[in-house]
Design an enzyme around this catalytic site. Structure first.
Site, PDB file in Angstrom:
ATOM      1  N   PRO A   2       0.830  -1.199   0.000  1.00 60.55           N
ATOM      2  CA  PRO A   2       0.000   0.000   0.000  1.00 60.55           C
ATOM      3  C   PRO A   2       0.872   1.258   0.000  1.00 60.55           C
ATOM      4  CG  PRO A   2      -0.768  -1.574   1.634  1.00 60.55           C
ATOM      5  CD  PRO A   2       0.557  -2.071   1.154  1.00 60.55           C
ATOM      6  N   GLU A   3       0.615   2.146  -0.940  1.00 62.10           N
ATOM      7  CA  GLU A   3       1.348   3.396  -1.032  1.00 62.10           C
ATOM      8  C   GLU A   3       0.420   4.540  -0.633  1.00 62.10           C
ATOM      9  OE1 GLU A   3       3.620   3.734  -4.697  1.00 62.10           O
ATOM     10  OE2 GLU A   3       3.817   1.558  -4.834  1.00 62.10           O
ATOM     11  N   ARG A 121       2.532 -11.490   5.174  1.00 58.72           N
ATOM     12  CA  ARG A 121       4.002 -11.582   5.207  1.00 58.72           C
ATOM     13  C   ARG A 121       4.614 -10.940   6.447  1.00 58.72           C
ATOM     14  NH1 ARG A 121       6.622 -10.245  -0.527  1.00 58.72           N
ATOM     15  NH2 ARG A 121       8.388 -11.202   0.539  1.00 58.72           N
TER      16      ARG A 121
END
Length: 281
Positions: A2-3, A121
């Site tokens: 996510p940016e 992750r």
């Protein structure tokens, strides 16, 4: 990962749904997902006063002072669902959900909600701070200016400090906050800049074009709900739509939308980079 656009979308949704909500409980299912390990996330009965974003991170701020920093990492996402609903039970059984915050909404009939923090992750984390000032004067003070509002003069000043490639500089959150691999590639293509060039080599007009490209692309991505490549989704699980507008990211080998030359894929700063040898110089 996510940016800025994806995190901005979450910030706006959380602000709308959770402002004024009272915290009923915090369940940390993986002690090592908090910093420090096993830290108490937020005080019970505190109310969410505001939700802030800095770069690619969020903060849940409470009326009692303490706030919770949320870093989503590579695969982190947030889901907000009605407590005890089928979705809530399914998420509670998901091994990739590492924390759950239960809150009583301040609107309507005071609906009980659960905020699930999911991260397959586990590159993200949760970190409590005694106040939003402690967060802003601590780790957030080391971030560069916000990419969403960057202007040519500020970007020129930031880039003049490094001889690294322009792609590497854009990914460095100390140089510019909020840009990741997706929007770095997209902005560089739109500005016509070779991602391998030294950041300090850009001319004034090139830096101005890059600053404008960053602002334009990030605003467009926010308006379209961000880019869903793998894990990112809105609070309700719906995907973003900006991925359908990408000009270079994920399109290696396909024709450039500007000159029709096949797009090239290479490694820059250790990251997969897609660009056009015909349009970017």
């Amino acid at each position: 990962m996510p940016e800025l656009p994806e995190v901005e979308r979450l910030q706006r949704e959380l602000e709308e749904r959770l402002r004024g909500a009272q915290l009923r409980s915090c369940a940390l299912r993986r002690a090592d997902y908090a910093r420090p390990t096993g830290a108490r996330l937020l005080p019970r009965a505190a109310r969410i006063d505001q939700v802030r974003r800095r770069g690619k991170q969020l903060a849940l701020c409470t009326d009692r002072g303490p706030c919770l920093r949320i870093a989503l990492g590579m695969t982190g996402s947030l889901r907000l669902v009605a407590a005890h609903s089928p979705q809530d039970k399914a998420l509670a059984a998901d091994p990739h959900v590492h924390a759950q915050l239960r809150l009583r909404s301040d609107s309507g009939e005071g609906q009980l909600l659960t905020l699930h923090v999911r991260d397959p992750r586990r590159f993200g984390w949760l970190e409590p701070f005694p106040s939003v000032e402690a967060l802003e004067q601590g780790p957030w003070s080391r971030f560069g200016p916000e990419a969403l509002t960057i202007d040519a003069r500020t970007l020129t000043s930031q880039l003049a400090r490094t001889n690294r490639s322009i792609k590497a500089a854009l990914l460095d959150q100390r140089v510019l906050a909020g840009v990741g691999n997706i929007y770095a590639d997209e902005a560089l293509h739109r500005a016509g800049v070779d991602p391998r060039r030294a950041a300090s080599s850009l001319q004034q007009e090139e830096t101005a074009a890059l600053a404008k490209a960053l602002r334009t692309i990030l605003r467009q991505a926010i308006a379209r709900g961000g880019s869903t490549i793998r894990d990112y989704a809105a609070l309700d699980g719906s995907p973003g739509r900006q991925q359908h507008r990408h000009r270079v990211y994920g399109r290696a080998g396909l024709p450039c939308c500007r000159c029709a030359r096949p797009l090239t894929r290479t490694l820059v700063a250790g990251r997969t980079t897609v660009w056009c040898t015909g349009c970017q110089h």
